[in-house]
Write a protein that holds these residues in place. Structure first.
Motif, PDB file in Angstrom:
ATOM      1  N   ALA A  35      21.199  73.961  15.270  1.00 10.84           N
ATOM      2  CA  ALA A  35      21.387  72.203  15.372  1.00 10.84           C
ATOM      3  C   ALA A  35      20.232  71.746  16.000  1.00 10.84           C
ATOM      4  O   ALA A  35      19.532  70.736  15.523  1.00 10.84           O
ATOM      5  N   MET A  36      19.667  72.553  17.101  1.00 13.38           N
ATOM      6  CA  MET A  36      18.729  71.898  17.701  1.00 13.38           C
ATOM      7  C   MET A  36      17.119  72.226  16.848  1.00 13.38           C
ATOM      8  O   MET A  36      16.346  70.996  16.944  1.00 13.38           O
ATOM      9  N   GLU A  37      17.143  73.217  15.942  1.00 11.77           N
ATOM     10  CA  GLU A  37      15.909  73.081  15.024  1.00 11.77           C
ATOM     11  C   GLU A  37      15.970  71.969  14.126  1.00 11.77           C
ATOM     12  O   GLU A  37      14.845  71.331  13.985  1.00 11.77           O
ATOM     13  N   LEU A  38      17.135  71.602  13.595  1.00 10.43           N
ATOM     14  CA  LEU A  38      17.303  70.656  12.767  1.00 10.43           C
ATOM     15  C   LEU A  38      16.979  69.324  13.411  1.00 10.43           C
ATOM     16  O   LEU A  38      16.429  68.418  12.907  1.00 10.43           O
ATOM     17  N   LEU A  39      17.404  69.009  14.568  1.00 12.91           N
ATOM     18  CA  LEU A  39      17.026  67.730  15.141  1.00 12.91           C
ATOM     19  C   LEU A  39      15.474  67.698  15.306  1.00 12.91           C
ATOM     20  O   LEU A  39      14.983  66.555  15.739  1.00 12.91           O
ATOM     21  N   SER A  40      14.814  68.876  15.821  1.00 15.89           N
ATOM     22  CA  SER A  40      13.453  68.853  15.815  1.00 15.89           C
ATOM     23  C   SER A  40      12.797  68.332  14.634  1.00 15.89           C
ATOM     24  O   SER A  40      11.684  67.790  14.688  1.00 15.89           O
ATOM     25  N   ASP A  51      24.343  70.794   6.851  1.00 12.59           N
ATOM     26  CA  ASP A  51      23.201  71.330   7.060  1.00 12.59           C
ATOM     27  C   ASP A  51      23.124  72.364   8.118  1.00 12.59           C
ATOM     28  O   ASP A  51      22.370  73.487   8.184  1.00 12.59           O
ATOM     29  N   ILE A  52      23.637  71.997   9.284  1.00 13.19           N
ATOM     30  CA  ILE A  52      23.888  73.162  10.404  1.00 13.19           C
ATOM     31  C   ILE A  52      24.424  74.281  10.032  1.00 13.19           C
ATOM     32  O   ILE A  52      23.896  75.453  10.173  1.00 13.19           O
ATOM     33  N   ALA A  53      25.399  74.262   9.204  1.00  7.16           N
ATOM     34  CA  ALA A  53      26.171  75.326   8.676  1.00  7.16           C
ATOM     35  C   ALA A  53      25.279  76.577   7.536  1.00  7.16           C
ATOM     36  O   ALA A  53      25.386  77.509   7.782  1.00  7.16           O
ATOM     37  N   ARG A  54      24.713  75.591   6.797  1.00  7.55           N
ATOM     38  CA  ARG A  54      23.718  76.462   5.733  1.00  7.55           C
ATOM     39  C   ARG A  54      22.670  77.116   6.763  1.00  7.55           C
ATOM     40  O   ARG A  54      22.197  78.115   6.420  1.00  7.55           O
ATOM     41  N   ARG A  55      22.047  76.295   7.680  1.00 11.84           N
ATOM     42  CA  ARG A  55      20.861  76.960   8.474  1.00 11.84           C
ATOM     43  C   ARG A  55      21.766  77.991   9.205  1.00 11.84           C
ATOM     44  O   ARG A  55      20.781  79.287   9.541  1.00 11.84           O
ATOM     45  N   ALA A  56      22.585  78.028   9.531  1.00 12.09           N
ATOM     46  CA  ALA A  56      23.340  79.211  10.565  1.00 12.09           C
ATOM     47  C   ALA A  56      23.973  80.071   9.812  1.00 12.09           C
ATOM     48  O   ALA A  56      24.312  81.249  10.082  1.00 12.09           O
ATOM     49  N   GLY A  57      24.046  79.864   8.305  1.00 12.06           N
ATOM     50  CA  GLY A  57      24.622  80.996   7.393  1.00 12.06           C
ATOM     51  C   GLY A  57      26.093  81.119   7.344  1.00 12.06           C
ATOM     52  O   GLY A  57      26.710  82.370   7.345  1.00 12.06           O
ATOM     53  N   MET A  58      27.181  79.960   7.808  1.00 13.26           N
ATOM     54  CA  MET A  58      28.098  80.164   7.757  1.00 13.26           C
ATOM     55  C   MET A  58      28.881  78.875   7.246  1.00 13.26           C
ATOM     56  O   MET A  58      28.244  78.060   6.762  1.00 13.26           O
ATOM     57  N   SER A  59      29.994  78.812   7.250  1.00 16.47           N
ATOM     58  CA  SER A  59      30.647  77.738   6.687  1.00 16.47           C
ATOM     59  C   SER A  59      30.972  76.452   7.668  1.00 16.47           C
ATOM     60  O   SER A  59      31.043  76.475   8.750  1.00 16.47           O
ATOM     61  N   LYS A  60      31.221  75.498   7.092  1.00 17.75           N
ATOM     62  CA  LYS A  60      31.636  74.064   7.815  1.00 17.75           C
ATOM     63  C   LYS A  60      32.903  74.499   8.694  1.00 17.75           C
ATOM     64  O   LYS A  60      33.208  74.018   9.845  1.00 17.75           O
ATOM     65  N   ARG A  61      33.788  75.190   7.957  1.00 22.58           N
ATOM     66  CA  ARG A  61      35.048  75.374   8.450  1.00 22.58           C
ATOM     67  C   ARG A  61      34.895  76.057   9.639  1.00 22.58           C
ATOM     68  O   ARG A  61      35.423  75.656  10.842  1.00 22.58           O
TER      69      ARG A  61
END
Length: 105
Positions: A35-40, A51-61
């Motif tokens: 999340a912080m990477e995306l905010l930067s 976006d955060i889920a995709r970057r972390a390799g997990m689901s929105k759930r």
């Protein structure tokens, strides 16, 4: 007769099946880091849970099991960043005081 495809680990790739469970602390750290990477890289309004889920390799759930909303998640990330900055500033001030002998800095 058809041959079964080899497991991915035999090919040197990713294994099939459910991924190994990550401990909750590591998972939360990964989510906040992403999340912080995306905010930067983007404005806060442009950072989505997807976006955060995709970057972390997990689901929105999975994200929603950790945080009730995008705002809560981003707030937790910013709070963590603030604590880290405060800790670094306090550490620098302590080092500076010990070098100068000045207790008022």
């Amino acid at each position: 007769m058809t041959e079964n495809p080899p497991d991915a680990d035999e090919q040197g790739g990713r294994k099939r099946g459910r991924p190994v469970q990550m401990c909750p602390r590591k998972r939360e750290t990964l989510v906040l880091d992403c999340a912080m990477e995306l905010l930067s890289e983007r404005a806060p309004d442009e950072v989505t849970m997807a976006d955060i889920a995709r970057r972390a390799g997990m689901s929105k759930r999975t994200l929603y099991t950790l945080y009730r909303s995008r705002e809560e998640l981003l707030g937790a990330g910013l709070a963590r960043m603030s604590r880290r900055c405060s800790g670094r500033c306090a550490s620098r001030n302590a080092t500076r005081r010990s070098r100068t002998g000045c207790g008022s800095c």
